[in-house]
Design an enzyme around this catalytic site. Sequence first.
Site, mmCIF file in Angstrom:
data_model
loop_
_atom_site.group_PDB
_atom_site.id
_atom_site.type_symbol
_atom_site.label_atom_id
_atom_site.label_comp_id
_atom_site.label_asym_id
_atom_site.label_seq_id
_atom_site.Cartn_x
_atom_site.Cartn_y
_atom_site.Cartn_z
ATOM 1 N N LYS A 32 -4.470 -1.685 20.908
ATOM 2 C CA LYS A 32 -4.741 -0.573 19.748
ATOM 3 C C LYS A 32 -6.172 0.038 20.425
ATOM 4 C CE LYS A 32 -1.321 -0.940 17.188
ATOM 5 N NZ LYS A 32 -0.277 0.148 16.823
ATOM 6 N N ASP B 154 -2.259 -6.907 4.586
ATOM 7 C CA ASP B 154 -0.927 -7.128 4.345
ATOM 8 C C ASP B 154 -0.359 -8.472 5.030
ATOM 9 O OD1 ASP B 154 -0.904 -6.236 7.110
ATOM 10 O OD2 ASP B 154 0.512 -4.904 6.671
ATOM 11 N N ARG C 192 6.584 4.796 22.043
ATOM 12 C CA ARG C 192 5.387 4.528 22.704
ATOM 13 C C ARG C 192 5.280 4.959 24.195
ATOM 14 N NH1 ARG C 192 1.518 3.122 18.624
ATOM 15 N NH2 ARG C 192 2.333 1.643 17.016
ATOM 16 N N PHE D 64 22.579 -5.039 11.584
ATOM 17 C CA PHE D 64 22.394 -5.525 12.867
ATOM 18 C C PHE D 64 21.651 -6.674 12.749
ATOM 19 C CE2 PHE D 64 20.018 -6.382 17.012
ATOM 20 C CZ PHE D 64 21.009 -6.738 17.746
ATOM 21 N N LYS D 65 20.317 -6.616 12.072
ATOM 22 C CA LYS D 65 19.419 -7.745 12.066
ATOM 23 C C LYS D 65 19.973 -8.627 11.260
ATOM 24 C CE LYS D 65 15.264 -4.870 13.272
ATOM 25 N NZ LYS D 65 14.030 -4.418 12.901
ATOM 26 N N GLU E 224 1.507 -4.602 0.705
ATOM 27 C CA GLU E 224 -0.091 -4.203 1.147
ATOM 28 C C GLU E 224 -0.786 -4.207 -0.235
ATOM 29 O OE1 GLU E 224 1.606 -1.411 4.633
ATOM 30 O OE2 GLU E 224 0.291 -0.189 3.184
#
Length: 367
Positions: A37, A109, A214, A307-308, A324
């Site tokens: 980052k 979080d 990304r 799927f997960k 959060e």
Amino acid sequence: MPVLDLTDPAAVERYADFVRSHPLRAVSQDLRWGIVKDDWGQEAVYVEEDGRIVAAMTLLVRRLPGRFSVLYAPRGPLVDWADRDLVRRILAEAEPLARKHRAIMTKVDPEVRFSEELDGWLRAQPGWVVKNVGAGKDDLVQPRYCMIVRLQDEAGEPLTEDELLAKYDGKARNRVRTGRKKGVTTEAVDTPEGLSTFHDIYTFMARRNEITARGLPYFHRMREAFGERMRVTHARHEDDVLAASVTIDYWGKLYYLYAGSTDVKRNLSANQVMNHELMAWGLSTGAESYDMGGVFTLDTSDGLYLFKRAFCKGDGGATEFIGEVDIVHHKAMYAVLQRLVPRVQKARRDLAGRVSQVRKRIATARS
């Protein structure tokens, strides 16, 4: 000194050792996450008792117009959340940084399971804004529901591969076995070329699903930060790379961070085989868990969630985190942020969708 001196190698190493060994350790609480980052600043604070660190919090610093900022502890702080006094102490250690950076808020979080008792305590703290039940995608930075497969039994012993397969639902288990029988294989390809191939597949998937992706430099920074702990995996059939992923082994917690697949030979279930093989790799290294990433809602019309969930059946499906907490330092500016941020997030998604549609039309015209 509760604020970590990032220029002191010995202090940084001591802090890093604590973070990497903590039960709630998370890759984004590692100081080296700051390399990834690189458009954020970074700070860290800790609490010490009897010469040893007992709580820590790595903070990203986002600069805002008007010399304001936001402090964010992604998946932090690392603290025993049953010790309410210690929670207050680690958060209090960040107050000088809030003043130094003119922070509008400090957001935390942690990877802590939701409970009514903890939720009630958080909501009772003055100036804290809790976002969990009822919060939408535009209200949260990270998903509150994480799809995590435990790779160890209750005694902390690694599962066998058969025990791992038994955790999946029947369809996922059959797809893994069928894909293997039809010749789908996986390999770790930790080379610049392998990373580039991953990125091509990942960006193709992003265009297909009309989401943002990304850039390749982001993944080069990830490699710089985590070295051999970052694994680039390709799922192949014959000469075709059908799927690819980036996973980080964060000292026994495997994070399946980014992935993509092509439209070639989709009937071979390359994604299912790839995820299983990554978990089998985790079994061989004694890993504790495999985090497939999160979802914002438990929506059975969402293909990614289904799927997960298929892999997490034996662990009860989604792991629900507390959410959060915004510790507000400037009420007026915080109110402005609360109005603007959801609009900005929606605008970015809409733009990504429009760009993806344009690219699809161009690709169709060329073909």
